[in-house]
Design an enzyme around this catalytic site. Sequence first.
Site, PDB file in Angstrom:
ATOM      1  N   ASP A  22       2.963 -20.177 -10.049  1.00 41.70           N
ATOM      2  CA  ASP A  22       3.327 -21.508 -10.517  1.00 41.70           C
ATOM      3  C   ASP A  22       4.268 -22.248  -9.566  1.00 41.70           C
ATOM      4  O   ASP A  22       4.783 -23.307  -9.916  1.00 41.70           O
ATOM      5  CB  ASP A  22       3.996 -21.408 -11.894  1.00 41.70           C
ATOM      6  CG  ASP A  22       3.115 -20.691 -12.894  1.00 41.70           C
ATOM      7  OD1 ASP A  22       1.894 -20.908 -12.857  1.00 41.70           O
ATOM      8  OD2 ASP A  22       3.643 -19.910 -13.706  1.00 41.70           O
TER       9      ASP A  22
ATOM     10  N   LYS B  23      -2.377 -26.794 -10.582  1.00 41.28           N
ATOM     11  CA  LYS B  23      -1.359 -26.982 -11.626  1.00 41.28           C
ATOM     12  C   LYS B  23      -0.384 -28.096 -11.277  1.00 41.28           C
ATOM     13  O   LYS B  23       0.059 -28.848 -12.149  1.00 41.28           O
ATOM     14  CB  LYS B  23      -0.614 -25.667 -11.871  1.00 41.28           C
ATOM     15  CG  LYS B  23      -1.450 -24.619 -12.584  1.00 41.28           C
ATOM     16  CD  LYS B  23      -0.652 -23.352 -12.887  1.00 41.28           C
ATOM     17  CE  LYS B  23      -1.518 -22.331 -13.623  1.00 41.28           C
ATOM     18  NZ  LYS B  23      -0.774 -21.092 -13.931  1.00 41.28           N
TER      19      LYS B  23
ATOM     20  N   ASP C  45       6.089 -18.322 -14.677  1.00 38.08           N
ATOM     21  CA  ASP C  45       6.646 -17.024 -14.282  1.00 38.08           C
ATOM     22  C   ASP C  45       7.056 -16.992 -12.817  1.00 38.08           C
ATOM     23  O   ASP C  45       7.544 -15.977 -12.328  1.00 38.08           O
ATOM     24  CB  ASP C  45       5.677 -15.887 -14.594  1.00 38.08           C
ATOM     25  CG  ASP C  45       4.336 -16.040 -13.885  1.00 38.08           C
ATOM     26  OD1 ASP C  45       4.247 -16.853 -12.941  1.00 38.08           O
ATOM     27  OD2 ASP C  45       3.376 -15.346 -14.265  1.00 38.08           O
TER      28      ASP C  45
ATOM     29  N   THR D 150      -3.202 -23.553 -18.430  1.00 31.70           N
ATOM     30  CA  THR D 150      -3.708 -22.198 -18.215  1.00 31.70           C
ATOM     31  C   THR D 150      -5.013 -22.240 -17.437  1.00 31.70           C
ATOM     32  O   THR D 150      -5.723 -23.250 -17.449  1.00 31.70           O
ATOM     33  CB  THR D 150      -3.929 -21.477 -19.564  1.00 31.70           C
ATOM     34  OG1 THR D 150      -4.423 -20.165 -19.324  1.00 31.70           O
ATOM     35  CG2 THR D 150      -4.916 -22.229 -20.442  1.00 31.70           C
TER      36      THR D 150
ATOM     37  N   ASP E 108       3.238 -22.654 -18.766  1.00 34.04           N
ATOM     38  CA  ASP E 108       2.126 -21.803 -18.353  1.00 34.04           C
ATOM     39  C   ASP E 108       1.899 -20.786 -19.465  1.00 34.04           C
ATOM     40  O   ASP E 108       2.858 -20.348 -20.115  1.00 34.04           O
ATOM     41  CB  ASP E 108       2.473 -21.090 -17.044  1.00 34.04           C
ATOM     42  CG  ASP E 108       1.364 -20.163 -16.603  1.00 34.04           C
ATOM     43  OD1 ASP E 108       0.229 -20.615 -16.462  1.00 34.04           O
ATOM     44  OD2 ASP E 108       1.651 -18.961 -16.423  1.00 34.04           O
ATOM     45  N   LYS E 109       0.646 -20.427 -19.731  1.00 36.14           N
ATOM     46  CA  LYS E 109       0.371 -19.551 -20.871  1.00 36.14           C
ATOM     47  C   LYS E 109       0.658 -18.082 -20.576  1.00 36.14           C
ATOM     48  O   LYS E 109       1.550 -17.471 -21.168  1.00 36.14           O
ATOM     49  CB  LYS E 109      -1.091 -19.690 -21.339  1.00 36.14           C
ATOM     50  CG  LYS E 109      -1.409 -18.800 -22.568  1.00 36.14           C
ATOM     51  CD  LYS E 109      -2.849 -18.934 -23.002  1.00 36.14           C
ATOM     52  CE  LYS E 109      -3.768 -18.096 -22.141  1.00 36.14           C
ATOM     53  NZ  LYS E 109      -3.636 -16.638 -22.388  1.00 36.14           N
ATOM     54  N   THR E 110      -0.083 -17.524 -19.635  1.00 37.98           N
ATOM     55  CA  THR E 110      -0.033 -16.084 -19.412  1.00 37.98           C
ATOM     56  C   THR E 110       1.312 -15.654 -18.830  1.00 37.98           C
ATOM     57  O   THR E 110       1.750 -16.156 -17.796  1.00 37.98           O
ATOM     58  CB  THR E 110      -1.175 -15.644 -18.469  1.00 37.98           C
ATOM     59  OG1 THR E 110      -2.406 -16.103 -19.010  1.00 37.98           O
ATOM     60  CG2 THR E 110      -1.196 -14.130 -18.337  1.00 37.98           C
TER      61      THR E 110
END
Length: 694
Positions: A571, A548, A567, A520, A368-370
């Site tokens: 997710d 996702k 995080d 993302t 995951d990006k953020t």
Amino acid sequence: MTTTGHHHVPPGADSDEHAGHHGGGGHDKHAGHDPEMFRRLFWWNLLLAVPVLVFSEQIQDWFDFTIDAGWAAWVAPLVGTVVYLWGGKPFLAGGVVEVRNRQPAMMLLIALAITVAYGSSLAASLGWGDLDFWWELAALIVVMLLGHWQEMKAIGQAQGALAALAELLPDTAERVVGDHIEEVTTAELAVGDVVLVRPGGRVPADGAIVDGRAAFDESMITGESRPVTRGFGARIVAGTVSTDSSVRVRIEAIGRDTALAGIQRLVADAQSSQSRVQALADRAAALLFYLATAAAIVTLVAWILAGDGAEGVIRTVTVLVIACPHALGLAIPLVISISTATSARAGILVKDRLALERMRTVDAVLFDKTGTLTKGNHAVVDYTAVHGWERDRVLSLAAAVEADSEHPIARAIVNAAKRLGDPPPGSKLTTLTGQGVQGTVDGHRVAVGGPGMLDRLRTHEPEKLSLTIEHWRQAGGSVLYVFHDDEAIGALTLADEVRPESRLAVEALHKRGKRVVLITGDARQVAEAVATDLGIDEVFAEVLPHEKDSKVAELQDRGLTVAMVGDGVNDAPALARADVGIAIGAGTDVAIESAGVVLASSDPRSVTGVIDLSSATYTKMMQNLVWATAYNLLAIPIAAGAFAFAGLTLPPAAAAVAMSASTIIVAANAQLLRRLDLRPEPLPDQTAMVAVGG
């Protein structure tokens, strides 16, 4: 402040620190035992074994001496009985437990061996036969006690992780009451209390800083080697150490609710959990028991038929001793304990042993990006100025009018400018909703804003900056203009700051042959910019949180084994869907149900540590399993006397030595896992700002 914490019991952990270390469905083979007990039994029974050997007729024949006293014949039986009942008690009791639980294994084999030797020796001393094994019995029990003492020491060292975590908590804390400070025990603290943490002192419970600023050593929780500076409002975790200053902390969680207690529960659960290899070892140990029992019966019958009942009893005892699945029982649990302790020190918390085992076979790592590859907050990526203005002056002016704002973008601009020095003071600072901010600096009007501010001031974007600004937009950054007396003098771009460790993490995964994928909810333009910057192989962009997990399934449908790194907030479904779910940056929240592995730090390089741990742990498990199994299969025929025709036999005491040596080899091999360094290398000081994407 006292920092010893030996009396703290790990919250949520079983009080039996050795529970399940031999597998067998979780039943403890050494319930209530400890290294000190075996050490004491070994030395006392070693002393008792001396007269048994000295008064043994066979030993006297070997060394050509004789003790003719009438009472001498009863020394070995009397002292040998004490050795059997006292020194053999742990094995006899363990055998009874295994029978009661219908799980015959190592302890029952040992109990049978020493009981057969004791029974035949006692019968001989009472005149019912001539199979006297008193000295062999004493030597056998002493050697077995030595082997168990060394085993328990190894297990105690491996499972010291819980004790080490408990010792992170100080015994006492300094509670602030009005203008006074009183010393109280940690147990007396309550949520809402304010405590003083002095330089070098440990934080007694989870909380937030309400006064002061200090650098905290969080290595014992997150594995991060460098101290991290924390100021007002920052959350800090019990067990961390203030390295340079005093702070006051308002307690927000105590006891079982603290992050440290959560970590202790994870370590305890992981150390007692089963694995596929453990299940295989348990089946092998059970099979070995029946094989050894059958071999012992066949051995006894064969030697009796051969006309040598005495040798038959000796061979039977030897088979029972050497076939003890001791090394097999220790092979996997000790590796699990050591790997769990090693990983916990590096901030890698294993919740699911099966997830860790699968990690070595992962083909793709989905990030995951953020908040995972990026820091999850805005940072100034770049800034520029028109001809005649210095870039740094433009940034300082922007910070001057943003100084009073608590908006995340304003904080990012001020923080970036402070690296160059304190920005000049501003006055008459005003926020213009939807447009930006403005104020007065050194007698001139200064404003910062986006396109709305351009419209308000009826001006245009400087043509000479257009190419730079267009490049920023293509990279997904937000653009703000800086105005001086209503004239645009420069611009800056902000984005979600990429962690400096992320590029290194991607490179390390590529070296291990893993495919790296980014997922993302951001626009594809932003996601592609991050992926290009970091060298990521594939991108899923504009994905909603509930979608996702379907992307994870899409990768799995291609035949890939997938690890999902997120995080743990939005997710959860994807973490649960993945073959291995890894929650990252959970130093203050370890109760993430959907992840199999929890990384206490926010460093994505720790993912490679999980892969390395998985490979090393599996290798040690298989090495120990193969060694322990092969040893027993080779040793049983020798112990049974199959090669007696060639002069190759094995006394019971020598069998005990061989069995203990096999166990020590397995323990020593497992200890090599301690050499595994899972902590990422410290990053060099970052002077350049690195950020991409929004």
